[in-house]
Design a protein around this motif. Structure first.
Motif, PDB file in Angstrom:
ATOM      1  N   SER A   1       0.855  -0.971   0.085  1.00 57.33           N
ATOM      2  CA  SER A   1       0.176   0.058  -0.060  1.00 57.33           C
ATOM      3  C   SER A   1       1.021   1.378   0.040  1.00 57.33           C
ATOM      4  CB  SER A   1      -0.948  -0.071   1.155  1.00 57.33           C
ATOM      5  OG  SER A   1      -0.155   0.042   2.501  1.00 57.33           O
TER       6      SER A   1
ATOM      7  N   GLY B   1       0.517   5.943  -5.108  1.00 57.36           N
ATOM      8  CA  GLY B   1      -0.177   7.108  -5.745  1.00 57.36           C
ATOM      9  C   GLY B   1       0.379   8.047  -6.748  1.00 57.36           C
TER      10      GLY B   1
ATOM     11  N   LEU C   1       7.028   9.528  -1.202  1.00 56.89           N
ATOM     12  CA  LEU C   1       6.223   8.535  -0.858  1.00 56.89           C
ATOM     13  C   LEU C   1       6.656   7.473   0.130  1.00 56.89           C
ATOM     14  CD1 LEU C   1       4.279   7.491  -4.233  1.00 56.89           C
ATOM     15  CD2 LEU C   1       3.152   8.847  -2.135  1.00 56.89           C
TER      16      LEU C   1
ATOM     17  N   THR D   1       1.586  -2.054  -5.989  1.00 52.98           N
ATOM     18  CA  THR D   1       1.078  -0.748  -5.770  1.00 52.98           C
ATOM     19  C   THR D   1       1.647   0.342  -6.481  1.00 52.98           C
ATOM     20  OG1 THR D   1       0.478   0.963  -4.073  1.00 52.98           O
ATOM     21  CG2 THR D   1       2.657   0.133  -3.814  1.00 52.98           C
TER      22      THR D   1
END
Length: 123
Positions: free
Chosen positions: A7, A10, A18, A117
């Motif tokens: 996870s 983005g 990140l 992810t």
């Protein structure tokens, strides 16, 4: 058998940061060689970083100095902190477990993988 769930991906602007997480269940990570890989569209999966069971850390040249890999054994979670992100960092990022402690840069030595992810860095 371990289950790995990534996870934290983005969309981020170039220069941003990140922190990716990889939560493990089914087995503890504290004595495992764990790695991060990434795969961009049309490219092969490539090594990003790894952390050995005694804490040794290894990084690809492309992310060295911008990324930090770590583990929280209490939470049974692996992390990849990425700073100064570049558009060329755009990829799906995977965590994986290397059960037999094979050469850490070779994805073939990793036995269990998360679903990945997506990280997208805009210019």
């Amino acid at each position: 058998q371990v289950q790995l769930v990534e996870s934290g991906g983005g969309l981020v602007q170039a220069g941003g940061s990140l922190r990716l997480s990889c939560a493990a269940s089914g087995r503890t990570l504290d004595r495992r060689l764990m790695g991060w890989f990434r795969q961009a569209p049309g490219k092969e999966r490539e090594f990003v970083g790894a952390i050995g069971w005694i804490g040794m850390k290894y990084y690809a040249d492309s992310v060295k100095g911008r990324s930090t890999i770590s583990k929280d054994n209490a939470l049974n979670t692996l992390y990849l902190q990425m700073n100064s992100l570049k558009p060329e960092d755009t990829a799906v990022y995977y965590c994986a477990e290397n059960v037999r402690n094979g050469y850490y840069r070779d994805s073939k030595n990793y036995d269990y993988w998360g679903q990945g992810t997506q990280v997208t860095v805009s210019s």
